[in-house]
Scaffold this active site. Structure first.
Site, PDB file in Angstrom:
ATOM      1  CE  LYS A  78      25.488  24.663 -23.235  1.00  0.00           C
ATOM      2  NZ  LYS A  78      24.945  25.974 -22.839  1.00  0.00           N
ATOM      3  CB  SER A 127      20.899  24.884 -24.265  1.00  0.00           C
ATOM      4  OG  SER A 127      21.307  26.221 -24.104  1.00  0.00           O
ATOM      5  CG  ASP A 155       8.405  26.065 -13.659  1.00  0.00           C
ATOM      6  OD1 ASP A 155       8.234  24.840 -13.545  1.00  0.00           O
ATOM      7  OD2 ASP A 155       9.447  26.643 -13.293  1.00  0.00           O
TER       8      ASP A 155
END
Length: 442
Positions: A329, A304, A315
């Site tokens: 998740k 999460s 990224d």
């Protein structure tokens, strides 16, 4: 006759409630000029089936059951049938959830979900009874004391595990790689979660461990970094950010942690069906480590919010991610309080990393994968390799230095390095990588 009348009134009430709830959206769609499909009409046949079954239970079940319990169980079933994270929380459970996000609650210290009717451990929380007892990410809990978990709701299982501080519970655990189930006795305690811990690994290189994301985690991280700089008497050359076995937590905390290291660009965005489920979070122009390289540690228990941080830093090319593939998740749960003091925890959106990757059921792939290994020290040989300095009449180095002092310092460094190798292989690899990056960027 009276019972039939009560069931009939219940049926009318349910239909009226569904009619009011659904027709509002139907009328809004009509105003917007959209075509109403058959799927948006009221399911009268299904509602009639529901009330028929409700009546049969009231009349034929072996023991009397109150209307309140039946309706509450129906609501629970409606939500748990959607996904493992949607749930109905009675007032007591709602309060416990709020306590968990602020950092103190009672229980064992594990983040759990449901899988195939069993309780699955997402991750144990640092410095808690569960971690000390040896609970691991991926464990399936099949019994609580002598009570089988199969058939329980997640809320019921959690309620049993919470209990009174000081009391014991016996968990029967199925673990991959073990031939037989494990039986672990755990003493319940008040769980006080300090979400951020930090230390200097060695000169110029810091370490920050985030065990969960709470409302103050972002602020605590900045305080920890400032303390590390002070302890190091200057800026850091590199930082290891440890998110292993971090089950997640508050979304805003994950955004704040990511923002602390990223100067610009997107951190995370969410997409759902309703308007306020679509959110975008962008970085502000600051970096608490002043551009120093970062290595992030993750494993299968990183879930999460920790996946949001790892995905954002990966990224944005701000950190190297090493370890294992994360839990996966990637869904957003919204807490919706109800009029009776309870709440509905409803999945309303999915998380996406800056490049548009969905975390849900995929997780974060590390840039460098590390296997779960444990190193052992080789027995020391009676003989050490011969060096130039051991040869008779060898030339001196030619540089003026305190040889004895330097040799002692090097021995201490080698001893510390060996200790880190044996204690935490992944952390050792992270530090080695971090030092290599720092050398290349001098």
């Amino acid at each position: 006759m009276l019972k039939k009348k009560s069931i009939f009134i219940l049926f009318l009430g349910i239909m009226l409630g569904v009619f009011v709830g659904t027709c509002g959206s139907v009328f809004a769609d009509r105003d917007n000029g959209e075509v109403i499909t058959d799927s948006e009409t009221l399911p009268f046949e299904d509602l009639r089936t529901f009330t028929e079954i409700f009546g049969r239970i009231k009349r034929d079940y072996v023991e009397p059951v109150s209307d309140k319990k039946l309706l509450e169980d129906a609501i629970r079933g409606m939500l748990t049938g959607l996904d493992p994270h949607s749930a109905y929380l009675i007032a007591e459970e709602y309060q416990e959830l709020k306590e968990g996000t602020t950092g103190q609650f009672g229980g064992l210290g594990i983040e759990v979900t449901m899988e195939n009717g069993f309780v699955k451990v997402v991750s144990p929380i640092d410095d808690t009874p569960a971690q000390r007892a040896g609970i691991k990410s991926g464990d399936l809990i099949v019994r609580l004391d002598d009570q089988p978990v199969k058939g329980m709701s997640l809320n019921d299982a959690v309620k049993i595990m919470r209990g009174e501080p000081g009391s014991k519970i016996l968990l029967t655990v199925v673990r991959e790689g073990e031939e037989a189930p494990l039986k672990l006795t755990i003493v319940r305690d008040i769980i006080k979660v300090k979400s951020v811990k930090s230390r200097i690994l060695e000169k110029d290189y810091g370490y920050v461990r985030i065990s969960s994301f709470q409302s103050r985690t972002g602020e605590s991280l900045k305080e920890a970094i400032a303390e590390l700089k002070k302890e190091n008497a200057g800026n850091l050359k590199g930082l290891v950010l440890d998110l292993r076995n971090n089950p997640g937590g508050v979304l805003n905390a994950a955004v704040e942690v990511s923002d602390a290291f990223i100067k610009s660009g997107l951190i995370v965005y969410t997409e759902g069906r309703i308007e306020n489920s679509e959110m975008r979070f962008n970085a502000s122009p600051d970096d608490v480590v002043d551009g120093a390289p970062i290595v992030v540690l993750i494993n299968a228990g990183s879930a999460s919010a920790s996946e949001i941080v790892a995905g954002a830093l990966q990224d944005q090319k701000r950190a190297v991610i090493i370890g294992e593939k994360s839990f996966g998740k990637g869904s957003v749960q919204t807490i919706l309080p109800t009029s009776n003091g309870a709440a509905v925890k409803l999945t309303t959106a999915r998380y996406y990393t800056p490049s548009g990757r969905s975390i849900q059921a995929e997780g974060i792939e590390p840039d460098i994968t590390l296997a779960r290994v444990k190193l052992e020290s080789l027995d020391k040989s009676e003989f050490t390799p011969v060096k130039e300095s051991d040869l008779s009449h060898h030339l001196s180095n030619g540089n003026k230095r305190d040889d004895a002092k330097k040799d002692v310092q090097q021995m201490d460094k080698d001893k510390d390095k060996e200790a880190l190798d044996l204690k935490d292989y992944a952390l050792h690899e992270a530090l080695t990588l971090l030092k290599g990056i720092s050398i290349m960027h001098k």
